[in-house]
Design an enzyme around this catalytic site. Structure first.
Site, PDB file in Angstrom:
ATOM      1  N   LYS A  22       0.836  -1.216   0.000  1.00 17.59           N
ATOM      2  CA  LYS A  22       0.000   0.000   0.000  1.00 17.59           C
ATOM      3  C   LYS A  22       0.862   1.253   0.000  1.00 17.59           C
ATOM      4  CE  LYS A  22      -1.791   1.465   4.092  1.00 17.59           C
ATOM      5  NZ  LYS A  22      -1.487   2.867   4.457  1.00 17.59           N
ATOM      6  N   ASN A  23       1.823   1.301   0.928  1.00 15.57           N
ATOM      7  CA  ASN A  23       2.557   2.548   1.126  1.00 15.57           C
ATOM      8  C   ASN A  23       3.552   2.840   0.011  1.00 15.57           C
ATOM      9  OD1 ASN A  23       1.006   2.964   3.330  1.00 15.57           O
ATOM     10  ND2 ASN A  23       2.557   2.323   4.837  1.00 15.57           N
ATOM     11  N   ARG A  93      -4.777  10.660   4.452  1.00 18.32           N
ATOM     12  CA  ARG A  93      -3.705  11.653   4.575  1.00 18.32           C
ATOM     13  C   ARG A  93      -2.655  11.519   3.479  1.00 18.32           C
ATOM     14  NH1 ARG A  93      -2.115  14.131   8.990  1.00 18.32           N
ATOM     15  NH2 ARG A  93      -0.041  13.725   8.188  1.00 18.32           N
ATOM     16  N   CYS A 117      -5.365  12.626  12.921  1.00 15.79           N
ATOM     17  CA  CYS A 117      -6.064  11.383  12.582  1.00 15.79           C
ATOM     18  C   CYS A 117      -6.051  10.512  13.829  1.00 15.79           C
ATOM     19  CB  CYS A 117      -5.416  10.677  11.406  1.00 15.79           C
ATOM     20  SG  CYS A 117      -3.887   9.850  11.824  1.00 15.79           S
ATOM     21  N   ARG A 122      -0.057  14.118  13.612  1.00 10.98           N
ATOM     22  CA  ARG A 122       0.524  13.857  12.283  1.00 10.98           C
ATOM     23  C   ARG A 122       0.712  15.135  11.465  1.00 10.98           C
ATOM     24  NH1 ARG A 122      -1.498   8.342   9.631  1.00 10.98           N
ATOM     25  NH2 ARG A 122       0.433   8.577   8.502  1.00 10.98           N
ATOM     26  N   ASP A 125       4.850  19.582   9.022  1.00  8.53           N
ATOM     27  CA  ASP A 125       5.807  20.696   9.075  1.00  8.53           C
ATOM     28  C   ASP A 125       7.147  20.346   8.415  1.00  8.53           C
ATOM     29  OD1 ASP A 125       5.948  18.852  11.229  1.00  8.53           O
ATOM     30  OD2 ASP A 125       7.257  20.200  12.341  1.00  8.53           O
ATOM     31  N   LEU A 126       7.565  19.090   8.502  1.00  4.94           N
ATOM     32  CA  LEU A 126       8.866  18.730   7.911  1.00  4.94           C
ATOM     33  C   LEU A 126       8.792  18.751   6.382  1.00  4.94           C
ATOM     34  CD1 LEU A 126       9.815  15.807  10.336  1.00  4.94           C
ATOM     35  CD2 LEU A 126      10.642  18.169  10.383  1.00  4.94           C
ATOM     36  N   ASP A 308       3.998  -0.145  12.244  1.00  6.40           N
ATOM     37  CA  ASP A 308       2.854  -0.811  11.599  1.00  6.40           C
ATOM     38  C   ASP A 308       2.735  -2.289  11.974  1.00  6.40           C
ATOM     39  OD1 ASP A 308       2.335   1.596  10.401  1.00  6.40           O
ATOM     40  OD2 ASP A 308       3.155   1.058   8.457  1.00  6.40           O
ATOM     41  N   ARG A 400      -9.005  -0.391   4.093  1.00 11.04           N
ATOM     42  CA  ARG A 400      -8.094   0.629   3.557  1.00 11.04           C
ATOM     43  C   ARG A 400      -6.791   0.006   3.070  1.00 11.04           C
ATOM     44  NH1 ARG A 400      -6.177   4.375   7.598  1.00 11.04           N
ATOM     45  NH2 ARG A 400      -4.782   4.650   5.845  1.00 11.04           N
TER      46      ARG A 400
HETATM   47  N1  EPU Z   1       5.904  13.984  11.578  1.00  9.89           N
HETATM   48  C1  EPU Z   1       5.998  15.294  11.971  1.00  9.89           C
HETATM   49  N2  EPU Z   1       6.109  16.232  10.979  1.00  9.89           N
HETATM   50  C2  EPU Z   1       6.122  15.906   9.657  1.00  9.89           C
HETATM   51  C3  EPU Z   1       6.020  14.558   9.279  1.00  9.89           C
HETATM   52  C4  EPU Z   1       5.902  13.590  10.278  1.00  9.89           C
HETATM   53  O1  EPU Z   1       5.981  15.630  13.154  1.00  9.89           O
HETATM   54  O2  EPU Z   1       6.209  16.812   8.818  1.00  9.89           O
HETATM   55  C5  EPU Z   1       5.741  12.942  12.639  1.00  9.89           C
HETATM   56  C6  EPU Z   1       4.363  12.290  12.499  1.00  9.89           C
HETATM   57  O3  EPU Z   1       3.378  13.025  13.219  1.00  9.89           O
HETATM   58  C7  EPU Z   1       4.616  10.919  13.101  1.00  9.89           C
HETATM   59  C8  EPU Z   1       6.070  10.638  12.725  1.00  9.89           C
HETATM   60  O4  EPU Z   1       6.656  11.899  12.401  1.00  9.89           O
HETATM   61  O5  EPU Z   1       4.496  10.995  14.489  1.00  9.89           O
HETATM   62  C9  EPU Z   1       6.244   9.671  11.573  1.00  9.89           C
HETATM   63  O6  EPU Z   1       5.639  10.182  10.414  1.00  9.89           O
HETATM   64  P1  EPU Z   1       6.102   9.798   8.943  1.00  9.89           P
HETATM   65  O7  EPU Z   1       6.056  11.034   8.117  1.00  9.89           O
HETATM   66  O8  EPU Z   1       7.365   9.022   8.985  1.00  9.89           O
HETATM   67  O9  EPU Z   1       4.957   8.807   8.501  1.00  9.89           O
HETATM   68  P2  EPU Z   1       3.901   8.991   7.341  1.00  9.89           P
HETATM   69  O10 EPU Z   1       4.586   9.284   6.059  1.00  9.89           O
HETATM   70  O11 EPU Z   1       2.809   9.886   7.775  1.00  9.89           O
HETATM   71  C10 EPU Z   1       4.046   6.461   6.663  1.00  9.89           C
HETATM   72  C11 EPU Z   1       3.087   5.348   6.449  1.00  9.89           C
HETATM   73  C12 EPU Z   1       2.544   4.874   7.796  1.00  9.89           C
HETATM   74  C13 EPU Z   1       3.721   4.398   8.637  1.00  9.89           C
HETATM   75  C14 EPU Z   1       4.721   5.549   8.794  1.00  9.89           C
HETATM   76  C15 EPU Z   1       5.958   5.148   9.571  1.00  9.89           C
HETATM   77  C16 EPU Z   1       2.134   5.878   4.316  1.00  9.89           C
HETATM   78  C17 EPU Z   1       0.929   6.261   3.548  1.00  9.89           C
HETATM   79  N3  EPU Z   1       1.980   5.810   5.628  1.00  9.89           N
HETATM   80  O12 EPU Z   1       3.313   7.510   7.278  1.00  9.89           O
HETATM   81  O13 EPU Z   1       1.699   3.762   7.512  1.00  9.89           O
HETATM   82  O14 EPU Z   1       3.256   3.997   9.900  1.00  9.89           O
HETATM   83  O15 EPU Z   1       5.133   6.003   7.492  1.00  9.89           O
HETATM   84  O16 EPU Z   1       6.569   4.070   8.969  1.00  9.89           O
HETATM   85  O17 EPU Z   1       3.178   5.619   3.750  1.00  9.89           O
HETATM   86  C18 EPU Z   1      -0.097   2.309   7.833  1.00  9.89           C
HETATM   87  O18 EPU Z   1       0.172   1.821   6.729  1.00  9.89           O
HETATM   88  O19 EPU Z   1      -0.935   1.789   8.635  1.00  9.89           O
HETATM   89  C19 EPU Z   1       0.558   3.547   8.245  1.00  9.89           C
HETATM   90  C20 EPU Z   1       0.120   4.318   9.233  1.00  9.89           C
END
Ligand code: EPU
Length: 427
Positions: A22-23, A93, A117, A122, A125-126, A308, A400
């Site tokens: 998925k990701n 998201r 969420c 989530r 900002d980065l 995950d 999902r």
């Molecule tokens: N974060 C920030 N600021 C940012 C971005 C992230 O504070 O700008 C924080 C987030 O709030 C979170 C942490 O950093 O606490 C990790 O976020 P990250 O950006 O690494 O994750 P993501 O891209 O939102 C993806 C996967 C998630 C998976 C995470 C970690 C997708 C669509 N989602 O999320 O998958 O848990 O990486 O590996 O790729 C799932 O599939 O069930 C799922 C939640």
């Protein structure tokens, strides 16, 4: 409403093939926006999140032909808009993954702010800080972010405070079309990022170091459409491996269609818990463990233990001979599953971002609510080993990200079915 009903205690046997990740698929679909023409993606999972990403792409003018259940042909020739609307971002998201490609292609993007969420705040900002370094300016109004690279994207050095998966992907997708070189320091290393970089390079981009903490991107002026196969879903694979560790028959079950290296830390922890497995062609054969040893786990960015897989492995800890601590370091709110597992007889105490788990002899079937995608799948897996019947509601979360989840479990021998029952609230 639909629920999944599981009758515990049925042994599992045979082989299960996992779907495409998925990701990975979601970001590869977004990446097709970087080029003009028809890109073919194979091994795309047929899941709700992919359908939402399809709507996002269609909304901005892409044409999607479903060649077969797992093959999409995405034609981005007529894309003439750069907006991801709130109704879709609120559903998923990961819709924000179109921001980097839209900036790369058009120098602008209008994306609904995702908000929180059920895993926590989530933030993005980065993503924003990194893209600003590449020359993007941001305004917000009425719940939307307007991103513009008025002078064009310019390569630069970006150091991420945290190796965010989404920020790394958005930055790579913008930087492939920037002028000059971009270096992302402290980049996320997840296999899905390597898959994205592989496809971008096939399209003519120059991305080096993906899968390591330093990714270097040399911008190019044009990318071309390609055909690309999505990698197998390591988290779906891990979910079935946990099911096997709990309920496989003497011959074990085989989980295929993924790269076991992508589950390195999960397999290591399973081994420490007393689960035996061996690698086979394109996957892993796993046997049911007679008992589980307690093991402490902390979730970390890849190659650490994946957040995950936290809920699924918590089931094994809940049945272990002793106490374990699971520490969640990635998301602030990912222990809702634990409260549901307690309803099934587990002994778990949550202290801040630690779950303190004392193993019990058995779980008992109960009515439980899927709190999120992975927690929902884990509740179905817990139902396989619980005494009696488990009914999992709010299963739209599972839809999902897991393709034909009940069918795949049933084919392994589980007594599991999806069924429609009257909504208790509506009567
Ligand atoms: N974060 C920030 N600021 C940012 C971005 C992230 O504070 O700008 C924080 C987030 O709030 C979170 C942490 O950093 O606490 C990790 O976020 P990250 O950006 O690494 O994750 P993501 O891209 O939102 C993806 C996967 C998630 C998976 C995470 C970690 C997708 C669509 N989602 O999320 O998958 O848990 O990486 O590996 O790729 C799932 O599939 O069930 C799922 C939640």
């Amino acid at each position: 409403m639909d629920i999944i009903r599981v009758e515990g205690g049925h042994a599992l046997g045979g082989t299960v093939s996992v779907s495409g990740a998925k990701n990975s698929a979601l970001k590869l679909m977004a990446a097709t926006l970087l080029t003009c023409g028809r890109t073919t993606l194979t091994n795309v999972p047929d899941i709700a999140d992919v359908h939402v990403m399809g709507k996002v792409l269609k909304g901005i003018g892409a044409k999607i032909d479903v060649i077969d259940e797992h093959t999409l042909e995405i034609d981005t020739s007529a894309v003439d808009s750069w907006e991801a609307p709130y109704e879709l971002v609120a559903q998923m998201r990961a819709s924000t993954a179109v921001m980097g490609p839209l900036l790369g292609r058009f120098g602008r993007a209008k994306i609904a702010m995702p908000g929180g969420c059920n895993l926590g705040a989530r933030k993005i900002d980065l993503h924003i800080l990194g893209l600003e370094t590449l020359g993007v300016s941001f305004d917000t109004d009425h719940g939307y972010i307007h991103a513009r690279a008025t002078e064009g994207l310019v390569g630069s050095s970006v150091a991420l405070d945290f190796p965010s998966v989404g920020a790394t992907e958005n930055l790579i997708m913008a930087a492939v079309r920037a002028k000059g070189e971009t270096i992302i320091d402290n980049a996320a290393c997840e296999p899905e990022i390597t898959d994205l970089a592989t496809m971008l390079n096939e399209m003519g981009a120059c991305v080096r170091g993906a899968g390591t903490p330093v990714v270097t991107i040399e911008g190019v002026s044009e990318l071309h459409p390609v055909e690309h196969r999505v990698i197998g879903d390591r988290i779906e694979a891990g979910t079935f491996l946990v099911a096997g560790a709990l309920m496989a028959d003497a011959a074990g079950i085989e989980v295929v269609g993924f790269n076991p290296t992508h589950l390195g830390m999960v397999l290591k922890k399973l081994e420490l818990m007393g689960v035996s497995y061996r690698r086979c062609d394109h996957g892993v054969r796993i046997r049911r463990a007679s008992a589980f040893e307690p093991v402490d786990i902390q979730t970390l960015p890849y190659p650490g233990f994946p957040t995950d897989m936290q809920a699924q492995v918590m089931i094994l800890s809940a049945l272990a001979r002793g106490g374990s601590v699971i520490t969640e370091n990635i998301f602030e709110n990912r222990f809702m599953f634990a409260s549901e597992l307690v309803r099934m007889g587990a002994n778990i105490r949550i202290e801040s971002h630690h779950a303190v788990i004392h193993g019990v002899g058995n779980l008992s079937g109960a009515q439980v609510v899927a709190p999120d995608l992975r927690g929902g799948a884990a509740l179905v897996v817990a139902g396989l080993v619980a005494e009696g019947t488990t009914e999992v509601s709010s299963i739209h979360h599972i839809d999902r990200g897991y393709e034909h989840f009940t069918e795949k479990l049933a084919a392994l021998g589980a007594a599991v079915a999806r069924t429609t029952v009257p909504d208790p609230v509506e009567g």
